[in-house]
Design a protein around this motif. Structure first.
Motif, PDB file in Angstrom:
ATOM      1  N   LEU A 110      42.540  56.224  30.835  1.00  0.00           N
ATOM      2  CA  LEU A 110      42.176  55.111  29.964  1.00  0.00           C
ATOM      3  C   LEU A 110      43.217  54.918  28.860  1.00  0.00           C
ATOM      4  N   ALA A 111      43.740  56.021  28.345  1.00  0.00           N
ATOM      5  CA  ALA A 111      44.768  55.938  27.302  1.00  0.00           C
ATOM      6  C   ALA A 111      46.057  55.309  27.832  1.00  0.00           C
ATOM      7  N   GLY A 114      45.098  50.626  29.478  1.00  0.00           N
ATOM      8  CA  GLY A 114      44.079  50.053  28.602  1.00  0.00           C
ATOM      9  C   GLY A 114      43.593  48.662  28.951  1.00  0.00           C
ATOM     10  N   PHE A 121      41.785  51.276  35.030  1.00  0.00           N
ATOM     11  CA  PHE A 121      40.750  51.132  34.000  1.00  0.00           C
ATOM     12  C   PHE A 121      39.382  51.012  34.667  1.00  0.00           C
TER      13      PHE A 121
END
Length: 192
Positions: A110-111, A114, A121
């Motif tokens: 997720l980092a 985004g 995602f």
């Protein structure tokens, strides 16, 4: 029936990529490194995974399926909803103290990815929402659906926070999360 060599190769690539991604990250791990570590031909890699994003999604789905199977087994060991939830926290406690703990692969993804429309995602969202739905279904045995949904969301936040704190070296992160989880469940059970 034994899997075909092509399926074995594909799975080997997934497992190799999983190992590399969890240690080094997604963007930092190049396809050439995965090919070298998996000892497969470039053609084999691209036949199974035409893009790196497709490989990442498959790795995340592979990890999610493993996690689901482990939780399914744990859920069979106990009867009450509270104990089923406690088993999820127990799983995390064991994971946090294992040599295989490098933080949450899904949080790392997720980092790095985004954009909510990106397939990576979406794979992360599937896994996190799946865990929340699992906990909600467990809690619906002892409380109304709406309360179970809110409690499950709070439990997920506690697990995610404990995971981050454990990655930062906080030894009692899961104990604190477990105490808060007990309070969330008790409160949701008695709410009017």
């Amino acid at each position: 029936m034994t899997p075909s060599p092509a399926i074995d190769k594909r799975q080997h690539v997934v497992e190799t990529a999983y190992s590399l991604f969890k240690r080094a990250g997604f963007h930092a791990t190049g396809i050439d490194r995965i090919i070298a570590e998996a000892d497969v031909a470039k053609m084999t890699m691209y036949r199974h995974f035409p893009s790196k994003d497709e490989l990442i999604v498959e790795v995340l789905d592979y990890r999610a399926r493993r996690f689901e199977r482990q939780l399914d087994q744990l859920a069979q060991e106990v009867a009450t909803p509270e104990r089923k939830i406690a088993k999820i926290f127990d799983w995390h406690e064991r994971w946090f103290s294992s040599a295989d703990f490098h933080g949450c692969l899904f949080a790392h993804a997720l980092a790095e990815f985004g954009d909510p429309t990106h397939p990576v995602f979406q794979a992360v969202a599937r896994q996190k929402n799946g865990l929340k739905r699992r906990m909600q279904a467990i809690l619906e045995a002892v409380m109304p659906s709406k309360r179970a949904e809110g409690a499950a969301a709070a439990l997920l936040m506690l697990i995610e926070g404990a995971t981050l704190m454990a990655q930062m070296g906080e030894a009692d992160a899961i104990d604190s999360a477990r105490k808060a989880a007990d309070a969330v469940i008790a409160s949701a059970r008695t709410a009017q």
